[in-house]
Write a protein that holds these residues in place. Structure first.
Motif, PDB file in Angstrom:
ATOM      1  N   ARG A  54      35.009  25.884  37.376  1.00 18.71           N
ATOM      2  CA  ARG A  54      36.587  25.710  37.227  1.00 18.71           C
ATOM      3  C   ARG A  54      37.290  27.175  37.050  1.00 18.71           C
ATOM      4  O   ARG A  54      36.683  27.988  36.552  1.00 18.71           O
ATOM      5  CB  ARG A  54      36.774  24.895  35.950  1.00 18.71           C
ATOM      6  CG  ARG A  54      36.440  23.412  35.938  1.00 18.71           C
ATOM      7  CD  ARG A  54      36.548  22.847  34.728  1.00 18.71           C
ATOM      8  NE  ARG A  54      36.498  21.409  34.652  1.00 18.71           N
ATOM      9  CZ  ARG A  54      35.346  20.895  34.163  1.00 18.71           C
ATOM     10  NH1 ARG A  54      34.250  21.721  33.770  1.00 18.71           N
ATOM     11  NH2 ARG A  54      34.934  19.634  34.201  1.00 18.71           N
ATOM     12  N   ILE A  55      38.518  26.991  37.566  1.00 20.10           N
ATOM     13  CA  ILE A  55      39.273  28.358  37.374  1.00 20.10           C
ATOM     14  C   ILE A  55      40.329  27.771  36.043  1.00 20.10           C
ATOM     15  O   ILE A  55      40.867  26.724  36.231  1.00 20.10           O
ATOM     16  CB  ILE A  55      40.338  28.652  38.229  1.00 20.10           C
ATOM     17  CG1 ILE A  55      39.330  28.858  39.652  1.00 20.10           C
ATOM     18  CG2 ILE A  55      41.149  29.673  38.262  1.00 20.10           C
ATOM     19  CD1 ILE A  55      40.077  29.230  40.891  1.00 20.10           C
ATOM     20  N   ARG A  56      40.172  28.720  34.999  1.00 22.21           N
ATOM     21  CA  ARG A  56      41.026  28.301  33.967  1.00 22.21           C
ATOM     22  C   ARG A  56      41.993  29.317  33.703  1.00 22.21           C
ATOM     23  O   ARG A  56      41.953  30.435  33.606  1.00 22.21           O
ATOM     24  CB  ARG A  56      40.080  28.193  32.565  1.00 22.21           C
ATOM     25  CG  ARG A  56      38.975  27.171  32.651  1.00 22.21           C
ATOM     26  CD  ARG A  56      38.083  27.029  31.574  1.00 22.21           C
ATOM     27  NE  ARG A  56      37.433  25.910  31.706  1.00 22.21           N
ATOM     28  CZ  ARG A  56      36.367  25.312  31.022  1.00 22.21           C
ATOM     29  NH1 ARG A  56      36.368  26.108  30.014  1.00 22.21           N
ATOM     30  NH2 ARG A  56      35.662  24.469  31.253  1.00 22.21           N
ATOM     31  N   PHE A  57      43.221  28.722  33.334  1.00 18.94           N
ATOM     32  CA  PHE A  57      44.474  29.573  32.983  1.00 18.94           C
ATOM     33  C   PHE A  57      44.817  29.589  31.637  1.00 18.94           C
ATOM     34  O   PHE A  57      44.577  28.468  30.847  1.00 18.94           O
ATOM     35  CB  PHE A  57      45.713  29.018  34.049  1.00 18.94           C
ATOM     36  CG  PHE A  57      45.581  29.510  35.370  1.00 18.94           C
ATOM     37  CD1 PHE A  57      45.575  30.441  36.044  1.00 18.94           C
ATOM     38  CD2 PHE A  57      45.002  28.257  36.144  1.00 18.94           C
ATOM     39  CE1 PHE A  57      45.475  30.657  37.275  1.00 18.94           C
ATOM     40  CE2 PHE A  57      44.586  28.618  37.510  1.00 18.94           C
ATOM     41  CZ  PHE A  57      44.956  29.851  38.211  1.00 18.94           C
ATOM     42  N   SER A  62      47.940  33.597  33.058  1.00 18.65           N
ATOM     43  CA  SER A  62      46.976  34.377  33.519  1.00 18.65           C
ATOM     44  C   SER A  62      45.646  33.681  33.503  1.00 18.65           C
ATOM     45  O   SER A  62      45.558  32.521  33.026  1.00 18.65           O
ATOM     46  CB  SER A  62      46.955  35.807  32.627  1.00 18.65           C
ATOM     47  OG  SER A  62      46.491  35.220  31.143  1.00 18.65           O
ATOM     48  N   LEU A  63      44.579  34.282  34.036  1.00 23.12           N
ATOM     49  CA  LEU A  63      43.197  33.729  34.241  1.00 23.12           C
ATOM     50  C   LEU A  63      42.512  34.073  32.903  1.00 23.12           C
ATOM     51  O   LEU A  63      42.766  34.991  32.187  1.00 23.12           O
ATOM     52  CB  LEU A  63      42.270  34.270  35.269  1.00 23.12           C
ATOM     53  CG  LEU A  63      42.840  34.053  36.725  1.00 23.12           C
ATOM     54  CD1 LEU A  63      41.973  34.521  37.654  1.00 23.12           C
ATOM     55  CD2 LEU A  63      42.827  32.349  36.971  1.00 23.12           C
ATOM     56  N   PHE A  68      39.076  38.262  38.822  1.00 24.61           N
ATOM     57  CA  PHE A  68      39.695  37.457  39.702  1.00 24.61           C
ATOM     58  C   PHE A  68      38.752  36.541  40.315  1.00 24.61           C
ATOM     59  O   PHE A  68      37.658  36.432  39.920  1.00 24.61           O
ATOM     60  CB  PHE A  68      40.185  38.542  40.877  1.00 24.61           C
ATOM     61  CG  PHE A  68      39.161  39.168  41.391  1.00 24.61           C
ATOM     62  CD1 PHE A  68      38.331  38.641  42.549  1.00 24.61           C
ATOM     63  CD2 PHE A  68      38.892  40.422  40.830  1.00 24.61           C
ATOM     64  CE1 PHE A  68      37.413  39.571  42.985  1.00 24.61           C
ATOM     65  CE2 PHE A  68      37.800  41.181  41.617  1.00 24.61           C
ATOM     66  CZ  PHE A  68      37.167  40.920  42.822  1.00 24.61           C
ATOM     67  N   ALA A  69      39.151  35.288  41.017  1.00 25.78           N
ATOM     68  CA  ALA A  69      38.512  34.538  41.809  1.00 25.78           C
ATOM     69  C   ALA A  69      38.825  34.470  43.027  1.00 25.78           C
ATOM     70  O   ALA A  69      40.096  34.579  43.521  1.00 25.78           O
ATOM     71  CB  ALA A  69      38.669  33.186  40.987  1.00 25.78           C
ATOM     72  N   ASP A  70      38.313  34.380  43.946  1.00 26.17           N
ATOM     73  CA  ASP A  70      38.393  34.588  45.521  1.00 26.17           C
ATOM     74  C   ASP A  70      37.781  33.380  46.126  1.00 26.17           C
ATOM     75  O   ASP A  70      36.709  32.937  45.722  1.00 26.17           O
ATOM     76  CB  ASP A  70      37.560  35.616  46.055  1.00 26.17           C
ATOM     77  CG  ASP A  70      38.192  37.081  45.965  1.00 26.17           C
ATOM     78  OD1 ASP A  70      39.484  37.197  45.471  1.00 26.17           O
ATOM     79  OD2 ASP A  70      37.504  38.260  46.300  1.00 26.17           O
ATOM     80  N   ALA A  88      44.489  36.526  41.094  1.00 29.02           N
ATOM     81  CA  ALA A  88      44.300  37.988  40.109  1.00 29.02           C
ATOM     82  C   ALA A  88      44.258  37.439  38.746  1.00 29.02           C
ATOM     83  O   ALA A  88      44.563  36.298  38.232  1.00 29.02           O
ATOM     84  CB  ALA A  88      45.346  38.861  40.391  1.00 29.02           C
ATOM     85  N   ALA A  89      43.693  38.290  37.922  1.00 26.98           N
ATOM     86  CA  ALA A  89      43.612  38.086  36.625  1.00 26.98           C
ATOM     87  C   ALA A  89      44.975  37.781  35.723  1.00 26.98           C
ATOM     88  O   ALA A  89      45.044  37.170  34.806  1.00 26.98           O
ATOM     89  CB  ALA A  89      42.852  39.254  35.751  1.00 26.98           C
ATOM     90  N   SER A  90      45.762  38.337  36.346  1.00 26.08           N
ATOM     91  CA  SER A  90      47.455  38.210  35.879  1.00 26.08           C
ATOM     92  C   SER A  90      47.846  36.633  36.230  1.00 26.08           C
ATOM     93  O   SER A  90      48.984  36.124  35.774  1.00 26.08           O
ATOM     94  CB  SER A  90      48.122  39.189  36.495  1.00 26.08           C
ATOM     95  OG  SER A  90      48.170  38.977  37.932  1.00 26.08           O
ATOM     96  N   GLY A  91      47.112  36.028  37.106  1.00 24.13           N
ATOM     97  CA  GLY A  91      47.468  34.876  37.451  1.00 24.13           C
ATOM     98  C   GLY A  91      48.379  34.541  38.667  1.00 24.13           C
ATOM     99  O   GLY A  91      48.628  33.578  39.613  1.00 24.13           O
TER     100      GLY A  91
END
Length: 98
Positions: A54-57, A62-63, A68-70, A88-91
């Protein structure tokens, strides 16, 4: 807007908040629906390659991961054009063709 659940066994996207990070969408209400968005899977010819997890924010957008996730999206296996989608890590989200 009325939100309907994904059909049983259907693949797709579910965007929700999960305050305790247990992997389950928290309960929602009519004024505060959760999941926030449901999307059934795109056409089966579209191929999306990316992280299996999962991608979590964080609450600030922000992540939770420090990098980062590609994702790579194509109209089918070995097909062109291709699009690189990067969180990006910043979201921030960027999409680049190539």
């Amino acid at each position: 807007m009325r939100r309907r659940p994904l059909p049983t066994g259907a693949k797709g996207w579910r965007l929700c908040y999960d305050v305790n990070a247990d992997g389950v969408c928290d309960a929602g209400s009519a004024d505060d629906p959760n999941p926030i968005r449901l999307q059934v899977a795109v056409n089966s010819n579209v191929r999306l390659i990316g992280p299996a997890s999962r991608i979590r924010f964080n609450p600030n957008g922000s992540l939770t991961a420090s990098s980062f996730a590609d994702f790579v999206a194509t109209p089918g296996p070995g097909a062109t054009p291709r699009w690189l989608v990067r969180f990006a890590a910043s979201g921030a989200l960027s999409v680049r063709k190539g």
